[in-house]
Every structure is written in C-alpha cells, then in structure tokens.
Enzyme design. Structure first.
Site, short mmCIF file in Angstrom:
data_model
loop_
_atom_site.label_atom_id
_atom_site.label_comp_id
_atom_site.label_asym_id
_atom_site.label_seq_id
_atom_site.Cartn_x
_atom_site.Cartn_y
_atom_site.Cartn_z
N HIS A 111 24.61 1.26 3.87
CA HIS A 111 24.50 0.48 5.11
C HIS A 111 24.32 -1.00 4.84
CE1 HIS A 111 20.27 -0.06 4.36
NE2 HIS A 111 19.96 -0.39 5.59
N CYS A 167 19.78 2.01 14.94
CA CYS A 167 20.04 0.69 14.38
C CYS A 167 21.42 0.69 13.71
CB CYS A 167 18.96 0.34 13.35
SG CYS A 167 19.12 -1.31 12.66
N ASN A 203 15.11 -7.65 9.68
CA ASN A 203 16.42 -7.85 9.06
C ASN A 203 17.56 -7.86 10.08
OD1 ASN A 203 16.46 -5.16 9.73
ND2 ASN A 203 17.11 -4.43 7.72
N MET A 250 21.41 -12.87 4.03
CA MET A 250 21.74 -13.99 4.90
C MET A 250 22.42 -15.14 4.17
SD MET A 250 17.85 -15.36 5.63
CE MET A 250 18.29 -16.79 6.60
N ASN A 304 21.08 4.26 11.26
CA ASN A 304 19.83 5.04 11.29
C ASN A 304 19.98 6.05 12.42
OD1 ASN A 304 18.69 3.43 9.34
ND2 ASN A 304 17.16 2.47 10.65
N ALA A 324 23.21 -4.08 1.38
CA ALA A 324 22.92 -4.32 -0.03
C ALA A 324 21.67 -3.56 -0.47
CB ALA A 324 22.73 -5.82 -0.28
#
Length: 397
Positions: free
Chosen positions: A326, A77, A162, A305, A271, A328
C-alpha cells in the site's frame, strides 16, 4: 522478486521481502497471526512493519472469522488519483497560492466543513448509493449514533497523520491529483467499539495477543461488525470521492483557460475486508496496509512526501491473495523520527515540493520511510508499473 516462505504454526508466511530485514517485533506479530485457529493464508508485502495486533503490510485470509484490530481503526483508508489534461508547463512557478486554495476547500487535521457537502452540487460526484449510505446510519452501533452530524460534515475532509493531498507530475509531464484518506472519526470510533467487544468474547481469551481477537461467522457480534465495517468502507470511498470532486472543481476554475478535463479516477482501499474465494473456499480477506492487485486492477502505491508515487496494474497473483503493497512503509516510528530529525532536515528532504516544512510534520519526513523504488522492485510478480509520479504540492494535516 518472488516470495520467500517462512514456516508458521498453521500456515506458511509468504513474504515479498527479505525476512532478515523485518524487525523482531513485526516477525512476532506475523508468527502470532500465522498461528490463529481460523487462518487459511498469510501474505506479507514489502512495506511490512509493526502494527497493532497484526503487522501493517499483511494480507490475512481467514475462514469464517475476521479480526477487527487487524483491519485497524481507519477502516477503508485508501488512495484516489486522477490524471488531468494539464501539463507541467501549465503550472505557475509559485505553487503556494494553489496550495492555500486547496487547504481552504478541503479541511485538514481534525477539521470539518461548516456545513455538510451537497453531493448534488459536487463536480463529477456519483450520487449512486449515497442516499442509501445515510439511511443505514441508524443501524450502526449505538456508540456512534450521536455522531451523525459530525460524520456528515467530515465527509470530504483529509484528516492528519500520513493522510495527504498532492498535485503530481508524471514522467510525461502530465499533471495528476492524488489523495490519501479514510473513514475519519466515525470509522475510528466504530473500530474502537468493535475491537473492545471482540476482546471480551470467550473464544478469544486464550490468544497469545488479545489484539488478534476475532469475530466468528453466524454470531450476532460478527453480523453487527460486518454491517458497520462495510458501512465505514463505503463512507471512506465517498469521503475520497467528495475530496476529489472539490479538487477538480478548484483546478477547473484555477486553470479555466486550459479547459481542464480528467481521465477516469483510480481508487483503492488499503485497510479493509473483502469476501473472496481461493482454493475452493469462501474467505474473509483482510488487507491491512495492502491493496487489491487482481489481474488488471489499477492501484496506487505512494512513497513519502518527498519521493513520489506509482500507479500500478495488478497481475493477479493468487499466492499473495491478489494483493500488493500500500506504500513504502515506515522504517522507523513517529517518535523515533521526531527524535532524530529536525524541521531543517525536513526542508532539505522536501526541496522542490510546496508543503509544510515545520516540526509538526517531521514524523512524516521521507527518511522515516523505506525506499519506494526498492518496495516496487520487490513485487514485480504482483504489479506492473503504469506511471511514476513526483509531487509538486503536498498537503498534510
């Protein structure tokens, strides 16, 4: 800030955040990880929060061992971003039509393309290595062999949770395309299979948390996992590249009068596992919710977002194993966010952003995340900011 060092059983826990701000469950996970027999270092990013086995926002360096649950189920990811030649003045006042076009071009949620994307027809898509990726599919774990067709059709798709696609504007009014996704269903199934194998191995039976089960070097299980892991990481990279190509083509057509051009893409996993060398040792470095931030490495650190994101350049701090956060990082679980906030709250917090504002994505509300500005401020010795972006369109599955 620099890091704070907390004592651990085998290695110190280097934390780029105030230890008092980390909840007890995440701190227990960090101490469990720092006590693993094979660990050589543990760095904790400012976006740290509770995860499966290991915390999200941790960098785990081990000698001759790797923990598949620490890598996670979304192998590879990560993020991709590209700066366009468009400016904010080129964008229409109503962005809903452009959002709808992107949603038609790039399947979201559990969706997939009706037919596999043809890499030879994708704008700017580098096919180098792509054919080899699919030749290696037959060597993956038997548990996923029947997923070949699905994996082909999910390449170039966003997913849910997410994961997102955004059109952003930076502080100089330049327009960017940015997206966040991973290895989709095939990566998830490979991870689940290998996590199950690891939990059953004899050397893992005495661990305080079986989700920290590892594979050891020079074993058949490690070789099998390593091959499948690196395959899934490549699949995730091609997945993002395909989406970016589809996005560029659509933007070029939509703004053909502007003759849109694109700068080189920035892409980074967050990841994943990498083979790296520190203190004279060859180590397996797992970044679980962390990006590589070696000297000069470009990276992407998104917020939520409704709050914007940062393009950064690594400073090469080996104390963090050349890593940075990576994103917040969540400050409350998805369940807690759904209990606390409503669709009305979401609409208020995403004012000015063309995006979903319904109850189905309330768990992604900005208030469920830490302050991205504070997270950036806590790692000034890890990265320097290149650009700050604010989204004007955000697509979630």
């Amino acid at each position: 800030m620099s890091y704070v060092e907390v004592p651990g059983a085998k290695v110190p826990i280097r934390m780029w955040t105030d230890p008092a701000s980390v909840d007890d469950s995440a701190m227990r996970q960090l101490h469990n990880t720092a006590g693993l027999p094979w660990i050589k270092g543990l760095a904790v990013m400012p976006d740290v929060h509770y995860g499966k086995g290991a915390t999200v926002g941790s960098v785990i360096a081990m000698k001759d061992a790797v923990c598949p649950a620490a890598v996670g189920v979304d192998i590879g990811c990560g993020m991709s971003a590209v700066k366009t030649s468009l400016t904010a003045n080129d964008l229409p006042g109503d962005l809903s039509g452009l959002r709808s076009q992107i949603e038609r071009a790039i399947p979201v949620g559990a969706g997939m393309h009706r037919e596999a994307v043809d890499p030879g027809r994708l704008y700017g898509f580098s096919v180098e290595g792509y054919e080899d990726l699919w030749k290696r599919f037959d060597y993956l774990a038997d548990a996923v062999k029947f997923r070949h067709g699905r994996a082909l059709r999910q390449l170039g798709t966003l997913g849910s949770g997410n994961h997102f696609w955004e059109l952003c504007v930076d502080m100089s009014d330049s327009v960017w395309i940015m997206l966040h996704s991973g290895s989709r269903n095939i990566g998830n199934e490979l991870a689940d299979f290998h996590i199950g194998v690891a939990r059953g191995l004899s050397h893992n039976q005495g661990l305080v948390d079986r989700d920290l089960a590892v594979f050891l070097a020079a074993t058949p299980e490690m070789r099998a996992y390593r091959d499948d892991l690196f395959w899934a990481q490549e699949y995730a990279r091609y997945n993002r590249a395909a989406m970016m190509s589809l996005s560029k083509e659509l933007i070029r057509k939509e703004f053909r009068k502007a003759k849109v051009s694109f700068e080189p893409e920035i892409s980074c996993h967050h990841n994943y596992v990498a083979e790296e060398r520190y203190d004279g040792m060859d180590l397996l470095v797992t970044r679980k919710g962390a990006i590589r931030a070696g000297s000069g490495d470009y990276g992407i650190i998104p917020g939520s977002m409704g709050t914007g994101s940062y393009i950064v350049k690594g400073l090469g701090n080996e104390k963090s194993f050349n890593s940075a956060s990576h994103g917040a990082g969540r400050k409350m679980s998805r369940t807690a966010a759904k209990r606390r906030f409503s669709a009305k709250d979401l609409a208020e917090q995403t004012k000015g952003v063309e995006c979903r504002k319904d109850s189905g994505v309330v768990d992604e509300i900005p208030a469920a995340y830490k302050s991205i500005e504070q997270v950036i401020d806590q790692q000034t010795d890890l990265v320097e900011v290149v650009a700050k972006l604010k989204q004007v369109i955000c697509i979630k599955g």
